[in-house]
Design an enzyme around this catalytic site. Structure first.
Site, PDB file in Angstrom:
ATOM      1  CE  LYS A 185      -4.186  -1.998   2.003  1.00  0.00           C
ATOM      2  NZ  LYS A 185      -5.263  -1.835   3.004  1.00  0.00           N
ATOM      3  CG  ASP A 194      -8.132   0.592   3.360  1.00  0.00           C
ATOM      4  OD1 ASP A 194      -8.954  -0.229   2.909  1.00  0.00           O
ATOM      5  OD2 ASP A 194      -6.893   0.427   3.275  1.00  0.00           O
TER       6      ASP A 194
END
Ligand code: ATR
Length: 279
Positions: A68, A104
């Site tokens: 990420k 997220d």
């Protein structure tokens, strides 16, 4: 035919392809769009993503552990959320350029039950999952809009951060908008969020987190962000105490729905995604 995929390492256990394929089918896009899984080792990540972006058949990818941070680094442009959190889980390719987003954060807010917000939240952990949660909760829906620009209606929380390694809690709290706490009283919080790996492999949350089962109560929301093979002991205890529970599968669905909206412009069926993720 636009292609989508999740890139991770390992990626065999991921539920995203089943979930996103179910969403595409429900939208009537299954004949046009595909969603797969690509296992890429960290040392190959940059080259492989650059190739996918240049090839033209991929519309974008979800990026999961351990890529990420690298996903943000490779992007030509990034959303405010991705930059603040320091990580991206959604890349969009167009004309060879790479745009990074972090769904997220919006996924955390969208997983919460209606009507919550503005109170005190306690986040356990200081890793990547914690960073997205702290930033999202501390900014609320107006400050942390979904990456396609649709704000949620969640007001900002006062966020306290506890971590086994206290120095990490102090660092992420200062950076993302929370306050570090060494000895929290769990009963005082409207929302408890576990972002640690505690419980994933059967560990006892009440032994490893500053929390007793007896402190949980019906006016709390307890959210276990990480999903594992078994139902979590934390959520089982929370449910027994009458608290409202949110599991990691709901988080997976909500972040995935925002990603799919970014790529297709369509609103996917959350029910189809929940069913697809469980299959
Ligand atoms: P991620 O990016 O998935 O959040 P991470 O950066 O490895 O993963 O973070 C894992 C989190 O779980 C950390 O907050 C870690 O605490 P430390 O910073 O002290 O390592 C926490 N964690 C892992 N095992 C733990 C345990 N047995 N007890 C308490 N916290 C634990």
């Amino acid at each position: 035919m636009p292609r989508l995929a999740v890139i991770g390492h390992p990626v065999a256990h991921t539920r995203s392809p089943g979930m996103q394929t179910a969403a595409l089918a429900e939208l009537g896009l299954a004949g046009e769009w595909t969603y797969g899984a690509i296992d890429v080792e960290p040392r190959n990540f940059e080259v492989e993503v650059a190739e996918l972006a240049a090839a033209g058949d991929y519309a974008g990818v979800n990026v999961t552990l351990p890529h990420k941070e690298a996903a943000l680094a490779i992007a030509d442009e990034a959303s405010a959320g991705a930059r603040a959190i320091g990580a991206a889980n959604t890349l969009t390719f167009s004309d060879g350029r790479i745009a990074a987003a972090n769904t997220d954060a919006g996924g955390v807010l969208r997983s919460l039950p209606a009507g919550i917000g503005g109170g005190r939240a306690l986040v356990f952990g200081a890793g990547g999952a914690a960073r997205a949660a702290i930033w999202a909760l501390a900014h609320g829906g107006e400050g942390a809009p979904d990456e396609d620009g649709a704000p949620t209606r969640v007001p900002p929380f006062q966020v306290d951060v506890w971590n086994r390694t206290a120095a990490r809690a102090a660092a992420v709290a200062a950076e993302l908008g929370g306050r570090p706490v060494a000895d929290p009283v769990a009963a005082d919080y409207a929302l408890l969020v576990n972002t640690t790996s505690v419980g994933l492999h059967g560990e006892d949350p009440f032994a490893l987190l500053p929390l007793a089962a007896a402190e949980l109560h019906p006016s709390q929301v307890v959210f276990d962000i990480v999903y594992g093979p078994q139902p979590s002991a934390l959520l089982a205890a929370a449910e027994a105490a009458g608290a409202t529970t949110v599991d990691g599968l709901e988080m997976l669905v909500q972040q995935g729905a925002i990603s799919l909206r970014i790529w297709t412009g369509e609103e996917p069926s959350l029910e189809a995604m929940r069913t697809g993720a469980r299959r």
